[in-house]
Design an enzyme around this catalytic site. Sequence first.
Site, mmCIF file in Angstrom:
data_model
loop_
_atom_site.group_PDB
_atom_site.id
_atom_site.type_symbol
_atom_site.label_atom_id
_atom_site.label_comp_id
_atom_site.label_asym_id
_atom_site.label_seq_id
_atom_site.Cartn_x
_atom_site.Cartn_y
_atom_site.Cartn_z
ATOM 1 N N ASP A 1 37.805 -19.185 -74.971
ATOM 2 C CA ASP A 1 36.933 -20.071 -75.925
ATOM 3 C C ASP A 1 37.089 -19.502 -77.166
ATOM 4 O O ASP A 1 37.250 -18.466 -77.732
ATOM 5 C CB ASP A 1 35.759 -20.043 -75.301
ATOM 6 N N ILE B 1 31.711 -19.314 -75.362
ATOM 7 C CA ILE B 1 30.722 -18.796 -76.331
ATOM 8 C C ILE B 1 30.395 -19.925 -77.271
ATOM 9 O O ILE B 1 31.050 -21.333 -77.094
ATOM 10 C CB ILE B 1 31.557 -17.866 -77.450
ATOM 11 N N ASN C 1 29.878 -20.856 -66.890
ATOM 12 C CA ASN C 1 31.520 -20.984 -67.385
ATOM 13 C C ASN C 1 31.192 -21.324 -68.794
ATOM 14 O O ASN C 1 31.978 -20.370 -69.585
ATOM 15 C CB ASN C 1 32.141 -22.426 -66.568
ATOM 16 N N ASP C 2 30.455 -22.220 -69.432
ATOM 17 C CA ASP C 2 30.299 -22.341 -70.809
ATOM 18 C C ASP C 2 29.155 -22.793 -71.301
ATOM 19 O O ASP C 2 28.381 -22.877 -70.327
ATOM 20 C CB ASP C 2 31.495 -23.702 -70.970
ATOM 21 N N ASN D 1 32.798 -27.661 -66.363
ATOM 22 C CA ASN D 1 33.317 -26.594 -66.838
ATOM 23 C C ASN D 1 33.222 -26.415 -68.472
ATOM 24 O O ASN D 1 31.872 -26.155 -68.708
ATOM 25 C CB ASN D 1 35.157 -26.798 -66.827
#
Length: 386
Positions: A86, A148, A199-200, A255
């Site tokens: 990321d 991130i 995940n994010d 995601n």
Amino acid sequence: MIQLLEEEVFVEQFLLLLTACQNPEAFVYKLRIPRQLSQSTGGTELVALTVLGASLEERVSTSREIEPTEPQNCHLVEGLENGSEDIDILPSGLAFISTGLKYPGMPNFAPDKPGRIFLMDLNEQNPKAQALEISDGFDQESLNPHGISTFIDKDNTVYLYVVNHPNMDSTVEIFKFEEQQRSLIHLKTINHELLKSVNDIVVLGSEQFYATRDHYFTNYFLVLLEMILDPHWTSVLFYSPKEVKVVAQGFSSANGITVSLDKKYVYVADVTARNIHVMEKHDNWDLTPVKVIQLGTLVDNLTVDPATGDILAGCHPYPMKLLSYNPEDPPGSEVLRIQDPLSDKPRVSTLYMNNGSVLQASTVASVHQKKMLVGTVFHKTLYCEL
């Protein structure tokens, strides 16, 4: 008790699926599997992977031809050799990059090295990647960074939020960025029973963020079954010190996540469904669906072009090559731009496409003043001038 009942029902459904499969051997697909699982479950994982291969190949395989698309001025970034899952770029042009992700089923070229956070200054004529030191007692050996997100406070202090997987668990780590020292100060670790398989993340206020949960279960074997049955149980969570709740659900595998420039809409990538969900954000932080943008490719992380509001999506054009990695026939990379995502007819164009000869398994693309960084799960990082 509820969790145990759900697991029992889930396994029962899987056994019914196995019974219905007359010749599972015909669908055997070799997937990467952690050694501890193969040692603990005997031959059971082979049966699971057999059906998993058939299920995934049916759901996510594509017959698309890759036509190379590349801006004229692109090169690989020196020093970023172990992924860049990321990337988040500040308005000032400083780019944070998470590297070294160890994720079940995915290749990793440096399994014994901890993850790192790198910084690039895109204002420089030839930007270089620099690893950021982390101070104040944080165990850097435990850093396994995934998604991130940055947050700039009213006093212009920059905070970096990192989804971390220490020992394959999920936490959110909060760091303060010291620009002069080019370092991070660890402030806090966030744990919560809902923050599993994260995940994010996208941060919208001090300790206020949305996070995606890409699997409902955390047990690896049950994750395999979840991938087979595809119950659409993954979700988006909202976290604050006062409240943690599910604000959107029903995704195949939630995601990447980001927010529109005006902060009124949240964009969520459903990777195995190959689409992007546009959600309206409300004052109580709840999300309601607005539309779904179908893309025909596996969509990973999302960013927004600060100059146009367009969505940039890092994608996997050949997902089965990612799950069954062969360096002689590697997974390709793809970056899409989605213009006017809120309109009735969003326009989708290709910014970058490669068959894996240059860049493998792209996850994210982020831009700043006509400069673009493209990150990957486990491979290198690409810098382009648009």
